[in-house]
Write an enzyme that holds these catalytic residues in place. Structure first.
Site, PDB file in Angstrom:
ATOM      1  N   ARG A   1      51.242 -26.114 -75.200  1.00 55.72           N
ATOM      2  CA  ARG A   1      50.032 -25.998 -74.383  1.00 55.72           C
ATOM      3  C   ARG A   1      50.384 -25.962 -72.897  1.00 55.72           C
ATOM      4  O   ARG A   1      51.437 -26.478 -72.504  1.00 55.72           O
ATOM      5  CB  ARG A   1      49.046 -27.123 -74.693  1.00 55.72           C
ATOM      6  CG  ARG A   1      49.418 -28.477 -74.198  1.00 55.72           C
ATOM      7  CD  ARG A   1      48.863 -29.567 -75.105  1.00 55.72           C
ATOM      8  NE  ARG A   1      49.881 -29.931 -76.076  1.00 55.72           N
ATOM      9  CZ  ARG A   1      50.213 -31.196 -76.392  1.00 55.72           C
ATOM     10  NH1 ARG A   1      49.571 -32.203 -75.874  1.00 55.72           N
ATOM     11  NH2 ARG A   1      51.179 -31.446 -77.232  1.00 55.72           N
TER      12      ARG A   1
ATOM     13  N   CYS B   1      35.504 -29.956 -56.657  1.00 56.20           N
ATOM     14  CA  CYS B   1      35.080 -31.019 -57.572  1.00 56.20           C
ATOM     15  C   CYS B   1      33.604 -31.305 -57.352  1.00 56.20           C
ATOM     16  O   CYS B   1      33.103 -31.168 -56.230  1.00 56.20           O
ATOM     17  CB  CYS B   1      35.857 -32.302 -57.275  1.00 56.20           C
ATOM     18  SG  CYS B   1      37.623 -32.129 -57.550  1.00 56.20           S
TER      19      CYS B   1
ATOM     20  N   ASP C   1      50.704 -42.228 -68.691  1.00 55.00           N
ATOM     21  CA  ASP C   1      51.385 -40.944 -68.499  1.00 55.00           C
ATOM     22  C   ASP C   1      52.667 -41.263 -67.739  1.00 55.00           C
ATOM     23  O   ASP C   1      52.609 -41.834 -66.644  1.00 55.00           O
ATOM     24  CB  ASP C   1      50.479 -39.998 -67.701  1.00 55.00           C
ATOM     25  CG  ASP C   1      50.556 -38.581 -68.216  1.00 55.00           C
ATOM     26  OD1 ASP C   1      51.634 -38.208 -68.732  1.00 55.00           O
ATOM     27  OD2 ASP C   1      49.566 -37.844 -68.093  1.00 55.00           O
TER      28      ASP C   1
ATOM     29  N   ARG D   1      54.218 -28.581 -69.659  1.00 55.21           N
ATOM     30  CA  ARG D   1      54.956 -29.808 -69.962  1.00 55.21           C
ATOM     31  C   ARG D   1      55.288 -29.900 -71.446  1.00 55.21           C
ATOM     32  O   ARG D   1      56.405 -30.183 -71.822  1.00 55.21           O
ATOM     33  CB  ARG D   1      54.137 -31.023 -69.526  1.00 55.21           C
ATOM     34  CG  ARG D   1      54.752 -32.349 -69.921  1.00 55.21           C
ATOM     35  CD  ARG D   1      54.003 -33.526 -69.334  1.00 55.21           C
ATOM     36  NE  ARG D   1      53.953 -33.437 -67.892  1.00 55.21           N
ATOM     37  CZ  ARG D   1      52.944 -33.869 -67.142  1.00 55.21           C
ATOM     38  NH1 ARG D   1      51.889 -34.424 -67.717  1.00 55.21           N
ATOM     39  NH2 ARG D   1      52.987 -33.764 -65.835  1.00 55.21           N
ATOM     40  N   TYR D   2      54.290 -29.691 -72.287  1.00 53.85           N
ATOM     41  CA  TYR D   2      54.484 -29.738 -73.739  1.00 53.85           C
ATOM     42  C   TYR D   2      54.671 -28.303 -74.239  1.00 53.85           C
ATOM     43  O   TYR D   2      54.083 -27.369 -73.687  1.00 53.85           O
ATOM     44  CB  TYR D   2      53.263 -30.361 -74.420  1.00 53.85           C
ATOM     45  CG  TYR D   2      52.925 -31.747 -73.926  1.00 53.85           C
ATOM     46  CD1 TYR D   2      53.617 -32.866 -74.381  1.00 53.85           C
ATOM     47  CD2 TYR D   2      51.904 -31.937 -72.996  1.00 53.85           C
ATOM     48  CE1 TYR D   2      53.292 -34.136 -73.930  1.00 53.85           C
ATOM     49  CE2 TYR D   2      51.580 -33.203 -72.547  1.00 53.85           C
ATOM     50  CZ  TYR D   2      52.268 -34.301 -73.010  1.00 53.85           C
ATOM     51  OH  TYR D   2      51.955 -35.556 -72.557  1.00 53.85           O
TER      52      TYR D   2
ATOM     53  N   ARG E   1      45.240 -36.379 -59.135  1.00 52.35           N
ATOM     54  CA  ARG E   1      45.603 -35.160 -58.382  1.00 52.35           C
ATOM     55  C   ARG E   1      44.995 -35.217 -56.987  1.00 52.35           C
ATOM     56  O   ARG E   1      44.427 -34.254 -56.480  1.00 52.35           O
ATOM     57  CB  ARG E   1      45.136 -33.903 -59.113  1.00 52.35           C
ATOM     58  CG  ARG E   1      45.887 -33.647 -60.372  1.00 52.35           C
ATOM     59  CD  ARG E   1      45.858 -32.184 -60.802  1.00 52.35           C
ATOM     60  NE  ARG E   1      46.494 -32.080 -62.097  1.00 52.35           N
ATOM     61  CZ  ARG E   1      45.833 -31.854 -63.242  1.00 52.35           C
ATOM     62  NH1 ARG E   1      44.531 -31.640 -63.235  1.00 52.35           N
ATOM     63  NH2 ARG E   1      46.490 -31.803 -64.377  1.00 52.35           N
TER      64      ARG E   1
ATOM     65  N   CYS F   1      36.764 -38.074 -56.502  1.00 51.33           N
ATOM     66  CA  CYS F   1      36.990 -39.439 -56.989  1.00 51.33           C
ATOM     67  C   CYS F   1      38.182 -40.022 -56.236  1.00 51.33           C
ATOM     68  O   CYS F   1      39.252 -39.403 -56.175  1.00 51.33           O
ATOM     69  CB  CYS F   1      37.277 -39.414 -58.481  1.00 51.33           C
ATOM     70  SG  CYS F   1      36.082 -38.413 -59.394  1.00 51.33           S
TER      71      CYS F   1
ATOM     72  N   CYS G   1      41.674 -40.299 -58.016  1.00 48.50           N
ATOM     73  CA  CYS G   1      42.142 -39.115 -58.738  1.00 48.50           C
ATOM     74  C   CYS G   1      43.674 -39.022 -58.753  1.00 48.50           C
ATOM     75  O   CYS G   1      44.320 -39.172 -57.713  1.00 48.50           O
ATOM     76  CB  CYS G   1      41.584 -37.859 -58.089  1.00 48.50           C
ATOM     77  SG  CYS G   1      42.052 -36.353 -58.964  1.00 48.50           S
TER      78      CYS G   1
ATOM     79  N   ASP H   1      47.507 -43.559 -63.050  1.00 50.01           N
ATOM     80  CA  ASP H   1      48.901 -43.207 -62.751  1.00 50.01           C
ATOM     81  C   ASP H   1      49.341 -43.835 -61.433  1.00 50.01           C
ATOM     82  O   ASP H   1      48.509 -44.289 -60.637  1.00 50.01           O
ATOM     83  CB  ASP H   1      49.032 -41.683 -62.687  1.00 50.01           C
ATOM     84  CG  ASP H   1      48.698 -41.055 -64.029  1.00 50.01           C
ATOM     85  OD1 ASP H   1      49.191 -41.562 -65.050  1.00 50.01           O
ATOM     86  OD2 ASP H   1      47.931 -40.069 -64.053  1.00 50.01           O
TER      87      ASP H   1
ATOM     88  N   LYS I   1      52.450 -38.306 -72.206  1.00 51.76           N
ATOM     89  CA  LYS I   1      51.591 -39.458 -72.510  1.00 51.76           C
ATOM     90  C   LYS I   1      52.185 -40.302 -73.630  1.00 51.76           C
ATOM     91  O   LYS I   1      52.758 -39.771 -74.575  1.00 51.76           O
ATOM     92  CB  LYS I   1      50.208 -38.979 -72.943  1.00 51.76           C
ATOM     93  CG  LYS I   1      49.412 -38.320 -71.848  1.00 51.76           C
ATOM     94  CD  LYS I   1      48.016 -37.980 -72.324  1.00 51.76           C
ATOM     95  CE  LYS I   1      47.254 -37.259 -71.231  1.00 51.76           C
ATOM     96  NZ  LYS I   1      47.868 -35.965 -70.844  1.00 51.76           N
TER      97      LYS I   1
HETATM   98  S1  SF4 Z   1      38.930 -36.857 -61.228  1.00 48.99           S
HETATM   99 FE1  SF4 Z   1      39.918 -35.669 -59.614  1.00 48.99          FE
HETATM  100  S2  SF4 Z   1      39.801 -33.565 -60.310  1.00 48.99           S
HETATM  101 FE2  SF4 Z   1      38.312 -34.725 -61.524  1.00 48.99          FE
HETATM  102  S3  SF4 Z   1      36.366 -34.532 -60.412  1.00 48.99           S
HETATM  103 FE3  SF4 Z   1      37.329 -36.418 -59.730  1.00 48.99          FE
HETATM  104  S4  SF4 Z   1      38.489 -35.821 -57.899  1.00 48.99           S
HETATM  105 FE4  SF4 Z   1      38.008 -33.952 -59.003  1.00 48.99          FE
END
Ligand code: SF4
Length: 358
Positions: free
Chosen positions: A106, A115, A320, A102-103, A124, A119, A122, A283, A327
């Site tokens: 990096r 994981c 973001d 994206r940038y 993603r 979470c 998340c 997000d 960001k």
């Molecule tokens: S925030 Fe997303 S990528 Fe990070 S540990 Fe939790 S579920 Fe996994």
């Protein structure tokens, strides 16, 4: 099911991290009675996996508490109004599988789909907790070849999923491939393991990581109750090895979006040698809308931190931008007006001052 009984694990040497990760609860019906999942949790798991390892489970005190809400599926994940599972257009910004560019200077490499806990908020969510989303050796080679041919890239950020859920040999092989590229100056790892599975930060891992300095580790922490003695010890092992630690926190409605919790978290991070770095506004990701507080809440939390905690404990509050715009930092508004020759500003107490431009 005996093997799913929650185990209180406060001794990092008690069990291997793989054993603890292997005993993660992946089905809401296996939660202990005292932490029962809400109705609809099983249906959620068919769309988005659940994984709560026994260590993190042992930190949860009651249903609905700030740690329970981060990891136990909620029916609102299927009923929210957000529809985009990749609003940051990471897929469109992937010139090769698993690499986001994206940038200019990096890239992010999504080496692992696993994981330490999954979470619920998340960003993603489309990948998290899915081992199949981990890159194959050939895909890591292709990502390294891309970076080798992109001389503007000076930093490689390992993310996922969680890169530290790779076994040491796989992680080492991936780090070696990118560290060997002449124009790559620094490596960075984004991980939740120091607080969600601190047993992962073994002596062997630290020796491995130390070979790749300058390497930075950003630890994802959302609540002061995640900073336990094992988490502190894990961070100390990394810091003692000369690895600079920063934090990433997601501002989560009803979990940490109040001044008292955030101040406690930022002070605790500083105490364990993790420099507060980012406070992310959640997000606009499908299935996570119930975690999103109003932006004004975030600004109010930031206003409460400035002046009350050391500057080093004040993170950057960022949004973001959807569409891959990157960001943008958000700051409480301290400038009241800009007059010829001077600024009129408010300090952290709300008092008004005139500041000369020259
Ligand atoms: S925030 Fe997303 S990528 Fe990070 S540990 Fe939790 S579920 Fe996994």
């Amino acid at each position: 099911m005996a093997s799913k009984d929650p185990v209180i694990i406060h001794d990092p040497n008690q069990l291997a991290w793989q054993t603890i990760a292997g005993r993660a609860i992946a089905d809401p019906k296996d939660l202990p009675d005292r932490l029962k999942a809400p109705p609809g949790a099983a249906a959620v798991c068919r769309a988005y996996p659940m994984s709560v390892n026994p260590y993190y489970l042992s930190l949860i005190q009651a249903p609905g508490d700030p740690l329970w809400r981060q990891v136990v599926p909620d029916a609102r994940e299927l009923s929210g109004t957000l529809t985009d599972d990749d609003p940051l257009t990471e897929t469109a910004q992937s010139p090769v599988p698993g690499l986001i560019h994206r940038y200019p200077d990096r890239v992010v490499v999504l080496v692992s789909g696993r994981c330490p806990v999954v979470c619920r908020f998340c960003f993603r969510k489309r990948l998290a907790g899915r081992a199949a989303a981990s890159l194959t050796d050939d895909q890591v080679d292709a990502a390294a070849a891309y970076v080798r041919a992109a001389p503007a890239v000076r930093e490689v950020i390992f993310s996922g999923g969680d890169p530290l859920m790779l076994e040491d040999d796989k992680l080492c092989a991936a780090l070696e491939k990118f560290a060997a590229i002449g124009h790559v100056e620094t490596l960075r790892i984004h991980t939740r393991t120091p607080v969600a599975l601190p047993q992962r930060i073994t002596g062997d891992l630290v020796v491995l990581l130390k070979k790749f300095l300058p390497l930075y580790v950003n630890v994802h922490v959302n609540h002061p109750r995640e900073i336990t003695a094992p988490a502190e010890a894990a961070c100390a092992r990394l810091a003692d090895a000369g690895i600079p630690l920063g934090s990433q926190t997601v501002l989560l409605a009803g979990i940490n979006d109040d001044a008292i919790t955030m101040e406690a978290l930022m002070r605790a991070l500083l105490r364990i040698r993790v420099r507060p770095y980012y406070l992310h506004h959640p997000d606009v990701v499908k299935g996570t809308g119930h975690f999103r507080p109003p932006i004004n809440r975030g600004l109010s939390v930031m206003r409460s931190l400035v002046g009350r905690v050391p500057g080093m404990a004040v993170p950057r509050y960022v949004i973001d931008l959807p569409g891959g715009g990157g960001k943008v930092p958000l700051l409480p508004d301290y400038v009241v007006s800009s007059e010829t020759g001077h600024l009129v500003v408010k300090n952290y107490q709300g008092k008004v001052f005139v500041y000369p431009e020259k």
